[in-house]
Design a protein around this motif. Structure first.
Motif: not given
Length: 365
Positions: A276-284, A210-217
């Motif tokens: 907003q589709d960028y991942y919070i703990f990543g980027d694109i 769940e954490f890995c899949a978090l996006q800014w949206k």
């Protein structure tokens, strides 16, 4: 359908072809009847069984039917695991057998042998062996529901128990940190971007997928909330729906974490192409769970705290909440995406500790 006399033995036999319920053609033949009428009657009984559907399908064909019906009902990761069980253990042993000929004693020998000796030189843990048996039982249940079989031969079969189960249970109960242990650990994390990771995991109790899949949206800074609507599956290496329906949820986050994520957003929004589709703990693109585990273990070694798994941060979060008698277990279950029954099962050791608080409280009264 036809009945013939064996010129060598003088006995009668029947032979012919039929289609099973999956549409596949099969040859049939049985020898050893004393009279023509006995052979004819036996053939009619056999063909009547094929029309009723009972047992006249092979395991390979049953698996094919199951996969066709399940493709829209089960998660891709679950289907992949089931196919793995079928290919490595079920098909090699039972694939060419008619399902009504598979006996309870054979299934017991099959699962015992896998637990003790493994498959193709590879040993499997007892939980995996148990899941293989559960899936085989599920296939038989599927066949009963569709009129292909009368009873489930797995009904009274149990996978062998793990002799180290008590030790493993004890170790799993220790797979969490008290607040002071976490504070010591996080004090050694000198990279703010990395600190964001562990602070979020500890103060939300999210599963790593769940954490890995978090996006800014998914982040609402004004209301201090995170929406959990998806998860990264290690099994299929892509973003899927969460583990269970209860896993889809919105959780509140504390002020300190909200401030940290707001600062992280300000840093990330300067990246080229940011949206907003960028991942919070990543980027694109998201980071894999393995990347986070590696970083986590590095800082455990550096801080010399008790070694736990990355999933132990989720247990730490839950234990912290459950140790507070003012926090409702219903709210904790909702926050973690669990049912109350699951919560009580996983964190039974925390409840045991709370019983001591309870009796002390009564004594004080």
């Amino acid at each position: 359908m036809s009945v013939h006399k064996d010129k060598v033995t003088g006995k009668w036999y029947y032979t012919g072809k039929y289609k099973d319920l999956s549409g596949k053609r099969h040859d049939y033949k049985k020898r050893g009847f004393r009279t023509k009428s006995e052979a004819k009657q036996a053939e009619e009984t056999f063909l009547q069984k094929t029309k009723g559907g009972y047992g006249r399908i092979k395991m390979n064909d049953l698996i094919e039917l199951y996969q066709k019906e399940s493709v829209t009902k089960l998660k891709e990761s679950t289907l992949k695991q089931y196919k793995h069980f079928e290919e490595m253990s079920i098909t090699p042993f039972f694939g060419k057998r008619f399902i009504d000929t598979i006996q309870q004693v054979e299934i017991r020998q099959w699962i015992n042998d896998i637990c003790i000796n493994g498959l193709n030189g590879k040993k499997y843990d007892y939980r995996t062996c148990e899941n293989m048996l559960i899936h085989l039982s599920g296939l038989f249940t599927f066949s009963i529901e569709r009129g292909l079989l009368r009873y489930n031969p797995c009904q009274y079969v149990r996978a062998p128990k793990d002799p180290n189960a008590l030790i493993k249970k004890k170790n799993s109960e220790l797979n969490f940190w008290e607040l002071e242990e976490y504070k010591k650990f996080i004090s050694f994390v000198d990279d703010e971007n990395i600190k964001d990771i562990f602070e979020t995991l500890f103060y939300t109790g999210l599963r790593i997928g769940e954490f890995c899949a978090l996006q800014w949206k998914d982040y609402d800074p004004e209301n201090r909330k995170l929406s959990i609507t998806k998860s990264l599956s290690d099994r299929v290496s892509r973003i899927t729906s969460p583990k269970t329906p209860k896993s889809v949820r919105v959780i509140d986050i504390p002020k300190r974490l909200n401030q940290r994520l707001t600062l992280r957003y300000e840093r990330c929004r300067k990246l080229d192409g940011f949206n907003q589709d960028y991942y919070i703990f990543g980027d694109i693109q998201y980071h894999t769970a393995g990347w986070y585990r590696k970083k986590f273990n590095e800082y455990i070694e550096l801080s010399h705290v008790k070694k736990i798994t990355l999933h132990g941060l989720r247990h730490s979060h839950a234990s912290l909440l459950l140790s507070n008698p003012k926090v409702s277990e219903l709210l904790v279950a909702e926050r973690l995406g669990h049912s109350i029954d699951t919560l009580r099962k996983i964190y039974a050791h925390v409840y045991e500790k709370n019983r001591k608080y309870l009796i002390n409280y009564i004594d004080e009264l």
